[in-house]
Design an enzyme around this catalytic site. Sequence first.
Site, PDB file in Angstrom:
ATOM      1  N   GLN A 126       0.844  -1.200   0.000  1.00 59.72           N
ATOM      2  CA  GLN A 126       0.000   0.000   0.000  1.00 59.72           C
ATOM      3  C   GLN A 126       0.878   1.249   0.000  1.00 59.72           C
ATOM      4  O   GLN A 126       1.575   1.505   0.998  1.00 59.72           O
ATOM      5  CB  GLN A 126      -0.883  -0.017   1.265  1.00 59.72           C
ATOM      6  CG  GLN A 126      -1.768   1.193   1.421  1.00 59.72           C
ATOM      7  CD  GLN A 126      -2.490   1.190   2.766  1.00 59.72           C
ATOM      8  OE1 GLN A 126      -2.030   0.554   3.713  1.00 59.72           O
ATOM      9  NE2 GLN A 126      -3.590   1.896   2.859  1.00 59.72           N
ATOM     10  N   GLY A 127       0.875   2.007  -1.080  1.00 59.56           N
ATOM     11  CA  GLY A 127       1.706   3.203  -1.171  1.00 59.56           C
ATOM     12  C   GLY A 127       0.892   4.460  -0.933  1.00 59.56           C
ATOM     13  O   GLY A 127       0.504   5.142  -1.884  1.00 59.56           O
ATOM     14  N   SER A 129       1.445   6.613   2.474  1.00 55.27           N
ATOM     15  CA  SER A 129       2.221   7.581   3.271  1.00 55.27           C
ATOM     16  C   SER A 129       3.470   8.059   2.547  1.00 55.27           C
ATOM     17  O   SER A 129       4.091   7.318   1.786  1.00 55.27           O
ATOM     18  CB  SER A 129       2.654   6.941   4.598  1.00 55.27           C
ATOM     19  OG  SER A 129       1.549   6.410   5.277  1.00 55.27           O
ATOM     20  N   GLU A 245     -12.750  -2.241   6.463  1.00 55.23           N
ATOM     21  CA  GLU A 245     -11.852  -2.412   7.598  1.00 55.23           C
ATOM     22  C   GLU A 245     -12.567  -2.687   8.911  1.00 55.23           C
ATOM     23  O   GLU A 245     -11.935  -2.969   9.902  1.00 55.23           O
ATOM     24  CB  GLU A 245     -10.976  -1.164   7.764  1.00 55.23           C
ATOM     25  CG  GLU A 245      -9.811  -1.149   6.799  1.00 55.23           C
ATOM     26  CD  GLU A 245      -8.973   0.110   6.940  1.00 55.23           C
ATOM     27  OE1 GLU A 245      -9.379   1.007   7.685  1.00 55.23           O
ATOM     28  OE2 GLU A 245      -7.942   0.183   6.268  1.00 55.23           O
ATOM     29  N   ASN A 379      -3.877   6.916  16.498  1.00 54.03           N
ATOM     30  CA  ASN A 379      -5.032   6.964  17.404  1.00 54.03           C
ATOM     31  C   ASN A 379      -5.482   8.392  17.725  1.00 54.03           C
ATOM     32  O   ASN A 379      -6.669   8.628  17.951  1.00 54.03           O
ATOM     33  CB  ASN A 379      -4.711   6.191  18.689  1.00 54.03           C
ATOM     34  CG  ASN A 379      -4.817   4.684  18.462  1.00 54.03           C
ATOM     35  OD1 ASN A 379      -4.867   4.232  17.315  1.00 54.03           O
ATOM     36  ND2 ASN A 379      -4.856   3.917  19.524  1.00 54.03           N
ATOM     37  N   GLU A 380      -4.530   9.346  17.726  1.00 56.58           N
ATOM     38  CA  GLU A 380      -4.940  10.741  17.980  1.00 56.58           C
ATOM     39  C   GLU A 380      -5.907  11.199  16.872  1.00 56.58           C
ATOM     40  O   GLU A 380      -6.887  11.900  17.134  1.00 56.58           O
ATOM     41  CB  GLU A 380      -3.713  11.671  18.016  1.00 56.58           C
ATOM     42  CG  GLU A 380      -2.792  11.460  19.208  1.00 56.58           C
ATOM     43  CD  GLU A 380      -1.839  10.286  19.041  1.00 56.58           C
ATOM     44  OE1 GLU A 380      -1.820   9.660  17.955  1.00 56.58           O
ATOM     45  OE2 GLU A 380      -1.117   9.990  20.011  1.00 56.58           O
TER      46      GLU A 380
END
Length: 397
Positions: A126-127, A129, A245, A379-380
């Site tokens: 998965q590209g 980031s 997901e 998580n933030e």
Amino acid sequence: MDLTLTAAELSFQKAVRDFLDAELKQEWRGVSDIDNRTQPEIMAQWQAALAAKGWLTAAWPAANGGLGWSPMQHHIFKEECSKARAPKISAMSIGMIGPLICAFGTPAQQEFYLPRIISGADIWCQGFSEPGSGSDLASLKTAARREGDSYIVSGQKIWTTYAHVASRMFCLVRTDPAAARPQAGISMLLIDMALPGITVRPIHTIDGEHHFNEVFFDAVRVPVRCLLGGEHQGWDVARALLAFERSGIADVVATRQLLNDVAQIAAAEPRGNGSLLDDDDFADRLTKLEIALDSLEIFEMRVMEAAERKAGKDYDASLLKILGSELKQKIHMLGIEALGPLASAWPDDDAPAHASGAGAKLVVDALFYRAGSIYGGANEIQRNIVAKSLLKATAGI
Ligand SMILES: Cc1cc2nc3c(=O)[nH]c(=O)nc-3n(C[C@H](O)[C@H](O)[C@H](O)COP(=O)(O)OP(=O)(O)OC[C@H]3O[C@@H](n4cnc5c(N)ncnc54)[C@H](O)[C@@H]3O)c2cc1C
């Protein structure tokens, strides 16, 4: 919510157990015990066995091999595979890009890619980031300039899990740098990792493993037929991933296995006349974590059931991600505490008996899983999503 299995569910559970007894080879059992260490060839062989049974693509749309299992059936299947310590299946291939190609692919793309995903001929990465574009993904800069029948791709991806073994990447690129909103100028390309101009460089993690990489694109020529969804529609394609997901995002089944491992480690750790498991304070903390896991399991089933009725909340996946990853990290820490000095043992070391099995696995897993509250959206950011949605619903903010 009643989690007692019905007669039909019990019979499905037996069918899964019978299949695992017959098809799951002894040498495959336990190969995924340490997160992300599964050999691609074993993964492919296990996927082939599941595909032959028709179960590999159970969660895909019916037209593409989906079986329309209920949330409970998915749960039973995962639980039985976990108990039998079956290898993992490729989340990126079967769980992510497969369903995306079913939903957005042209007939030609479906015909070419789906059989290769099912057979394991292709492993995907998965590209998304990039350096400087993680949480703020819409700011990504990797450019794809149209030139005839090709896009010329230049830029860099980072933290790309499995790029060193993957044959293809689903990749977000910027096709319209002048778009009014950054999200509007993004497309998704299905890129062959063997194309000239692609360089993969390893990044090693604290668990001593090679999970992920930097990937560089130097004027890589990608055919236009590899565009998934419309040009500049990549953001919508990527967002659709969220819908796939929900099931399993809280990782309840694997976390239950981890909790059992911690209890097993504590039972083997002498304390007075008994074991650490007899220590009131330790037992109290273990029990509280077990109760939290039971609650999470019920919440996950509720979310899946609501999603099936199209009554889910847009922040459900975020809540599952936060609760699941943080609970798993707490259980890891209790396990490390139970191991005490033995926590310094590594799986390949000559460690004392109860540190070399579940113990050493737990340490490596705990180190890797510090990332569990970062990958898949930190998580933030998930907390922001929950807060924004609730404030909008309750206070109209
Ligand atoms: C093990 C692992 C595997 C990964 N695999 C892949 C992969 O296969 N493919 C891929 O594309 N990516 C992958 N990633 C990348 C992952 O998606 C990003 O790390 C993640 O989205 C966070 O982005 P970042 O690292 O750029 O951190 P940043 O976005 O720079 O965030 C740094 C910190 O600031 C906080 N923060 C940022 N913005 C806000 C805000 N608005 N409000 C509050 N806090 C904020 C974050 O929560 C975080 O704590 C992987 C990451 C890890 C750790």
